[in-house]
Design a protein around this motif. Structure first.
Motif, PDB file in Angstrom:
ATOM      1  N   LYS A 271       9.148  13.729   5.683  1.00  0.00           N
ATOM      2  CA  LYS A 271       9.701  12.407   5.955  1.00  0.00           C
ATOM      3  C   LYS A 271       8.546  11.419   5.980  1.00  0.00           C
ATOM      4  CE  LYS A 271      13.199  12.319   8.680  1.00  0.00           C
ATOM      5  NZ  LYS A 271      14.120  12.376   9.846  1.00  0.00           N
ATOM      6  N   VAL A 272       8.757  10.244   5.390  1.00  0.00           N
ATOM      7  CA  VAL A 272       7.743   9.193   5.361  1.00  0.00           C
ATOM      8  C   VAL A 272       8.226   8.007   6.170  1.00  0.00           C
ATOM      9  CG1 VAL A 272       6.511   7.530   3.908  1.00  0.00           C
ATOM     10  CG2 VAL A 272       6.791   9.889   3.133  1.00  0.00           C
ATOM     11  N   TYR A 273       7.420   7.589   7.137  1.00  0.00           N
ATOM     12  CA  TYR A 273       7.680   6.347   7.860  1.00  0.00           C
ATOM     13  C   TYR A 273       6.752   5.290   7.281  1.00  0.00           C
ATOM     14  CZ  TYR A 273       8.067   2.818  11.498  1.00  0.00           C
ATOM     15  OH  TYR A 273       8.287   1.632  12.174  1.00  0.00           O
ATOM     16  N   ALA A 274       7.344   4.244   6.675  1.00  0.00           N
ATOM     17  CA  ALA A 274       6.563   3.229   5.983  1.00  0.00           C
ATOM     18  C   ALA A 274       7.123   1.838   6.271  1.00  0.00           C
ATOM     19  CB  ALA A 274       6.577   3.492   4.476  1.00  0.00           C
ATOM     20  N   HIS A 275       6.368   0.835   5.866  1.00  0.00           N
ATOM     21  CA  HIS A 275       6.805  -0.552   5.988  1.00  0.00           C
ATOM     22  C   HIS A 275       8.005  -0.792   5.075  1.00  0.00           C
ATOM     23  CE1 HIS A 275       6.658  -4.957   5.779  1.00  0.00           C
ATOM     24  NE2 HIS A 275       5.875  -4.924   6.855  1.00  0.00           N
ATOM     25  N   THR A 276       8.897  -1.668   5.508  1.00  0.00           N
ATOM     26  CA  THR A 276      10.111  -1.958   4.726  1.00  0.00           C
ATOM     27  C   THR A 276       9.790  -2.339   3.286  1.00  0.00           C
ATOM     28  OG1 THR A 276      11.205  -2.726   6.740  1.00  0.00           O
ATOM     29  CG2 THR A 276      12.197  -3.361   4.631  1.00  0.00           C
ATOM     30  N   ASP A 277       8.718  -3.099   3.084  1.00  0.00           N
ATOM     31  CA  ASP A 277       8.374  -3.571   1.743  1.00  0.00           C
ATOM     32  C   ASP A 277       7.899  -2.456   0.816  1.00  0.00           C
ATOM     33  OD1 ASP A 277       9.027  -6.077   2.639  1.00  0.00           O
ATOM     34  OD2 ASP A 277       6.962  -6.808   2.803  1.00  0.00           O
ATOM     35  N   SER A 278       7.636  -1.284   1.358  1.00  0.00           N
ATOM     36  CA  SER A 278       7.144  -0.175   0.533  1.00  0.00           C
ATOM     37  C   SER A 278       8.206   0.869   0.224  1.00  0.00           C
ATOM     38  CB  SER A 278       5.969   0.518   1.240  1.00  0.00           C
ATOM     39  OG  SER A 278       4.867  -0.356   1.389  1.00  0.00           O
ATOM     40  N   ARG A 279       9.374   0.701   0.818  1.00  0.00           N
ATOM     41  CA  ARG A 279      10.385   1.760   0.732  1.00  0.00           C
ATOM     42  C   ARG A 279      10.803   2.054  -0.706  1.00  0.00           C
ATOM     43  NH1 ARG A 279      15.640   2.407   4.616  1.00  0.00           N
ATOM     44  NH2 ARG A 279      16.399   4.356   3.718  1.00  0.00           N
ATOM     45  N   ILE A 280      11.098   1.040  -1.465  1.00  0.00           N
ATOM     46  CA  ILE A 280      11.624   1.254  -2.829  1.00  0.00           C
ATOM     47  C   ILE A 280      10.600   1.979  -3.689  1.00  0.00           C
ATOM     48  CG2 ILE A 280      12.335   0.088  -4.946  1.00  0.00           C
ATOM     49  CD1 ILE A 280      13.637  -2.059  -3.202  1.00  0.00           C
ATOM     50  N   GLN A 281       9.337   1.541  -3.605  1.00  0.00           N
ATOM     51  CA  GLN A 281       8.307   2.156  -4.437  1.00  0.00           C
ATOM     52  C   GLN A 281       8.135   3.638  -4.114  1.00  0.00           C
ATOM     53  OE1 GLN A 281       8.157  -0.719  -2.813  1.00  0.00           O
ATOM     54  NE2 GLN A 281       6.575  -2.111  -3.638  1.00  0.00           N
ATOM     55  N   ILE A 282       8.189   3.987  -2.843  1.00  0.00           N
ATOM     56  CA  ILE A 282       8.000   5.387  -2.468  1.00  0.00           C
ATOM     57  C   ILE A 282       9.194   6.226  -2.902  1.00  0.00           C
ATOM     58  CG2 ILE A 282       7.633   6.978  -0.546  1.00  0.00           C
ATOM     59  CD1 ILE A 282       6.370   4.581   0.962  1.00  0.00           C
ATOM     60  N   CYS A 283      10.386   5.720  -2.672  1.00  0.00           N
ATOM     61  CA  CYS A 283      11.609   6.448  -3.051  1.00  0.00           C
ATOM     62  C   CYS A 283      11.692   6.644  -4.560  1.00  0.00           C
ATOM     63  CB  CYS A 283      12.838   5.694  -2.565  1.00  0.00           C
ATOM     64  SG  CYS A 283      13.069   5.697  -0.784  1.00  0.00           S
ATOM     65  N   ALA A 284      11.368   5.591  -5.290  1.00  0.00           N
ATOM     66  CA  ALA A 284      11.457   5.677  -6.746  1.00  0.00           C
ATOM     67  C   ALA A 284      10.429   6.644  -7.309  1.00  0.00           C
ATOM     68  CB  ALA A 284      11.249   4.291  -7.354  1.00  0.00           C
ATOM     69  N   GLY A 285       9.268   6.706  -6.670  1.00  0.00           N
ATOM     70  CA  GLY A 285       8.208   7.578  -7.171  1.00  0.00           C
ATOM     71  C   GLY A 285       8.459   9.042  -6.906  1.00  0.00           C
ATOM     72  N   ARG A 286       9.074   9.354  -5.774  1.00  0.00           N
ATOM     73  CA  ARG A 286       9.305  10.744  -5.428  1.00  0.00           C
ATOM     74  C   ARG A 286      10.553  10.834  -4.571  1.00  0.00           C
ATOM     75  NH1 ARG A 286       9.356  14.424  -7.933  1.00  0.00           N
ATOM     76  NH2 ARG A 286       7.222  14.059  -8.667  1.00  0.00           N
ATOM     77  N   PRO A 287      11.723  11.035  -5.196  1.00  0.00           N
ATOM     78  CA  PRO A 287      12.987  10.991  -4.459  1.00  0.00           C
ATOM     79  C   PRO A 287      13.138  12.110  -3.429  1.00  0.00           C
ATOM     80  CG  PRO A 287      13.330  11.704  -6.733  1.00  0.00           C
ATOM     81  CD  PRO A 287      11.932  11.198  -6.650  1.00  0.00           C
ATOM     82  N   GLU A 288      12.335  13.175  -3.526  1.00  0.00           N
ATOM     83  CA  GLU A 288      12.451  14.258  -2.554  1.00  0.00           C
ATOM     84  C   GLU A 288      11.899  13.870  -1.180  1.00  0.00           C
ATOM     85  OE1 GLU A 288      12.161  16.104  -6.658  1.00  0.00           O
ATOM     86  OE2 GLU A 288      11.162  14.486  -5.558  1.00  0.00           O
ATOM     87  N   LEU A 289      11.129  12.786  -1.116  1.00  0.00           N
ATOM     88  CA  LEU A 289      10.621  12.302   0.162  1.00  0.00           C
ATOM     89  C   LEU A 289      11.716  11.524   0.884  1.00  0.00           C
ATOM     90  CD1 LEU A 289       7.122  11.000  -0.992  1.00  0.00           C
ATOM     91  CD2 LEU A 289       7.570  13.060   0.372  1.00  0.00           C
TER      92      LEU A 289
ATOM     93  N   MET B 157       0.840  -1.211   0.000  1.00  0.00           N
ATOM     94  CA  MET B 157       0.000   0.000   0.000  1.00  0.00           C
ATOM     95  C   MET B 157       0.864   1.246   0.000  1.00  0.00           C
ATOM     96  SD  MET B 157      -3.194  -1.060   2.490  1.00  0.00           S
ATOM     97  CE  MET B 157      -2.213  -1.589   3.893  1.00  0.00           C
ATOM     98  N   SER B 158       1.864   1.270  -0.848  1.00  0.00           N
ATOM     99  CA  SER B 158       2.810   2.388  -0.863  1.00  0.00           C
ATOM    100  C   SER B 158       2.245   3.635  -1.518  1.00  0.00           C
ATOM    101  CB  SER B 158       4.092   1.971  -1.584  1.00  0.00           C
ATOM    102  OG  SER B 158       3.797   1.578  -2.924  1.00  0.00           O
ATOM    103  N   GLY B 159       1.293   3.470  -2.422  1.00  0.00           N
ATOM    104  CA  GLY B 159       0.808   4.602  -3.211  1.00  0.00           C
ATOM    105  C   GLY B 159       0.163   5.693  -2.383  1.00  0.00           C
ATOM    106  N   ALA B 160      -0.631   5.298  -1.374  1.00  0.00           N
ATOM    107  CA  ALA B 160      -1.389   6.278  -0.603  1.00  0.00           C
ATOM    108  C   ALA B 160      -0.473   7.245   0.142  1.00  0.00           C
ATOM    109  CB  ALA B 160      -2.316   5.557   0.378  1.00  0.00           C
ATOM    110  N   ILE B 161       0.540   6.721   0.823  1.00  0.00           N
ATOM    111  CA  ILE B 161       1.412   7.590   1.608  1.00  0.00           C
ATOM    112  C   ILE B 161       2.324   8.414   0.700  1.00  0.00           C
ATOM    113  CG2 ILE B 161       3.382   6.041   1.977  1.00  0.00           C
ATOM    114  CD1 ILE B 161       1.623   8.225   4.639  1.00  0.00           C
ATOM    115  N   ARG B 162       2.661   7.863  -0.456  1.00  0.00           N
ATOM    116  CA  ARG B 162       3.450   8.634  -1.408  1.00  0.00           C
ATOM    117  C   ARG B 162       2.640   9.825  -1.929  1.00  0.00           C
ATOM    118  NH1 ARG B 162       4.869   8.412  -7.522  1.00  0.00           N
ATOM    119  NH2 ARG B 162       5.109  10.650  -7.650  1.00  0.00           N
ATOM    120  N   LEU B 163       1.347   9.627  -2.207  1.00  0.00           N
ATOM    121  CA  LEU B 163       0.480  10.723  -2.633  1.00  0.00           C
ATOM    122  C   LEU B 163       0.372  11.796  -1.552  1.00  0.00           C
ATOM    123  CD1 LEU B 163      -2.409   8.740  -4.363  1.00  0.00           C
ATOM    124  CD2 LEU B 163      -0.889  10.382  -5.488  1.00  0.00           C
TER     125      LEU B 163
END
Length: 501
Positions: A285-303, A265-271
């Motif tokens: 800063k985003v605190y997320a589950h380990t399994d979501s880290r890559i997707q969030i970073c790749a989508g928006r590197p400024e986070l 569920m990485s999309g919601a917190i990235r939005l």
């Protein structure tokens, strides 16, 4: 950093009233304005006729549908003016033999004296007219409508004619906006003396079409006699964010922590995080589950994405958004509990959204904060109030107030005519459209609210301003591209533009 909510004091056209407030004060307001109640009815009828010509400029055949109350009287005056202008008028009463009383009777007599006739309604009459004036049911309607009114409403809604409703579309509860079984779907509604609050939310917002307000020249007296704590809200009511100084740096514009993004569920917190960045937050800063880290970073590197060190992140932040993509498993429960306890202990500003709202009732007795905004839709609101969606939607104003008071928060009750309530005052946002009914829109809103909060705007102004720019951004997109196919991330360019105005 600041915003000013009101450039000037709200005018009567920005205030909302219950139907009983208008009924209880309009006679005195008319008297103080040197106008009789029949004179007021004449003004209403004149306004109706003028707006009918605006709605259907080439109309020569008017179909006026009259009930038994003062709405009918307004319709009769409109019909009288149409006759005097050389129009063909068909006036149908639900009960043609019924004798009206008071000012409505006087209007009926004047219409008949001018050569008008009162007929019984048949569906064929819809084929011979150019416009329908809906003067069937007024603001006093509370229970379900009767079968004879329902049949007329169905026939009008199935006809391909422009419809102008008098004061409120027939079948709509003027206080809640709920349809009482059937309701007219108007192209325009002309409401008088004070705007009825049910016209701007729930089904009432859809049924009203273009909403036009006429104070009938008694507005000043009415405003003094009838104060209200409910207002309409538009983006142009705000001066916006203060200009940034030349020597600004990112640390001056907030440190927002967004918590969510469970596995899958990485999309919601990235939005939410990107919405906060686009709304001017200096650091997110985003605190997320380990399994979501890559997707969030790749989508928006400024986070800045982290998967551990939540305590340190909470100490770093001056505001927290929790909920988008949080889930309700063990990881979510542990994360939620830690965030809520910290924000409670240190009174950290917090925006609670999505899955966090579903977890909140279990902690409501332990969580109190003067710095909290909650952002439920009607389903989440039902769970927070231990009721149902239907009960929430049956009176959105009451539901928003109960939520604000129960959770000591500013409540944003999302939906058609989003309501903001701080426990003592209520605002209804005029912006927004059905294209926003898509995944991720709420996550974007929570990010905007968090951004305003992080930039040290007080919770209620942050909520109001955020809802307005969110809805107005979506309206700009809908106007250019249409409502269907709108994505939550489509709002980002418009958010950035609006936030800089």
């Amino acid at each position: 950093m600041h915003i000013e909510v009101e450039k000037t004091l709200p005018s009567l056209s920005q205030k909302l009233f219950r139907a009983d407030q208008v009924r209880n004060h309009e006679a005195k307001a008319a008297e103080q304005s040197f106008c009789s109640l029949y004179g007021l009815m004449q003004r209403a009828g004149k306004a109706l006729y003028g707006h009918a010509l605006t709605l259907a400029p080439s109309a020569e055949h008017f179909l006026i549908l009259a009930g038994n109350g003062n709405n009918a009287g307004d319709g009769y005056i409109c019909g009288l003016l149409a006759l005097q202008a050389g129009k063909h008028v068909t006036l149908c009463a639900v009960d043609p033999e019924r004798v009206l009383t008071g000012d409505a009777q006087q209007a009926q007599v004047a219409f008949i004296a001018a050569g008008g006739e009162v007929e019984e309604f048949t569906a064929n009459q819809l084929k011979r007219n150019d416009i329908v004036i809906d003067a069937l049911l007024g603001t006093g309607l509370k229970g379900s409508i009767s079968p004879e009114f329902a049949a007329i409403i169905d026939a009008v809604n199935n006809a391909d004619l422009p419809v102008l409703s008098v004061d409120v579309p027939s079948g709509i509860n003027a206080d809640t906006g709920v349809s009482l079984g059937r309701c007219i779907q108007a192209d325009m509604t002309v409401t008088f003396v004070g705007i009825k609050q049910g016209l701007v939310t729930a089904t009432g917002k859809q049924a009203s079409g273009k909403l036009v307000f006429e104070d009938l020249e008694i507005g000043l007296a009415f405003s003094e006699l009838c104060p209200t704590n409910t207002q309409l809200l538009q983006l142009n009511r705000f001066t916006g964010l203060a200009p940034r100084q030349v020597n600004s740096h990112k640390g001056r514009f907030g440190r927002l922590l967004c918590v969510g993004g469970n596995a899958g569920m990485s999309g919601a917190i990235r939005l939410a995080g990107e919405a906060a960045l686009r709304s001017g937050t200096g650091l997110v800063k985003v605190y997320a589950h380990t399994d979501s880290r890559i997707q969030i970073c790749a989508g928006r590197p400024e986070l800045m994405v982290i998967c551990d060190g939540l305590q340190a992140a909470l100490e770093w932040a001056n505001c927290v958004v929790i909920g988008p993509g949080l889930g309700q498993d063990e990881w979510a429960l542990k994360t939620f509990s830690m965030v809520i306890q910290y924000c409670h202990k240190y009174d950290v500003p917090i925006v609670i959204d999505a899955d966090a709202l579903n977890l909140l009732p279990k902690h409501a007795t332990a969580f109190t904060s003067d710095q909290c905004v909650i952002t439920p839709h009607s389903g989440e609101a039902g769970r927070l109030l231990e009721s149902t969606i239907e009960e929430v939607e049956s009176n959105r104003f009451v539901s928003a107030r109960l939520l604000a008071q129960k959770y000591n928060a500013t409540c944003i009750l999302k939906g058609a005519g989003t309501i903001i309530d701080d426990g003592t005052q209520t605002w209804v946002c005029e912006h927004g459209n059905p294209g926003m009914a898509t995944a991720g829109m709420g996550d974007v809103l929570s990010g905007i609210v968090g951004a305003m909060f992080a930039q040290r705007i007080n919770k209620t102004d942050a909520a109001k301003y955020s809802v307005c720019i969110h809805g107005h951004a979506a309206d700009i997109i809908a106007a250019e591209y249409g409502e269907r196919g709108m994505l939550a991330s489509d709002l980002f360019p418009q958010l950035r533009r609006l936030i800089n105005q």
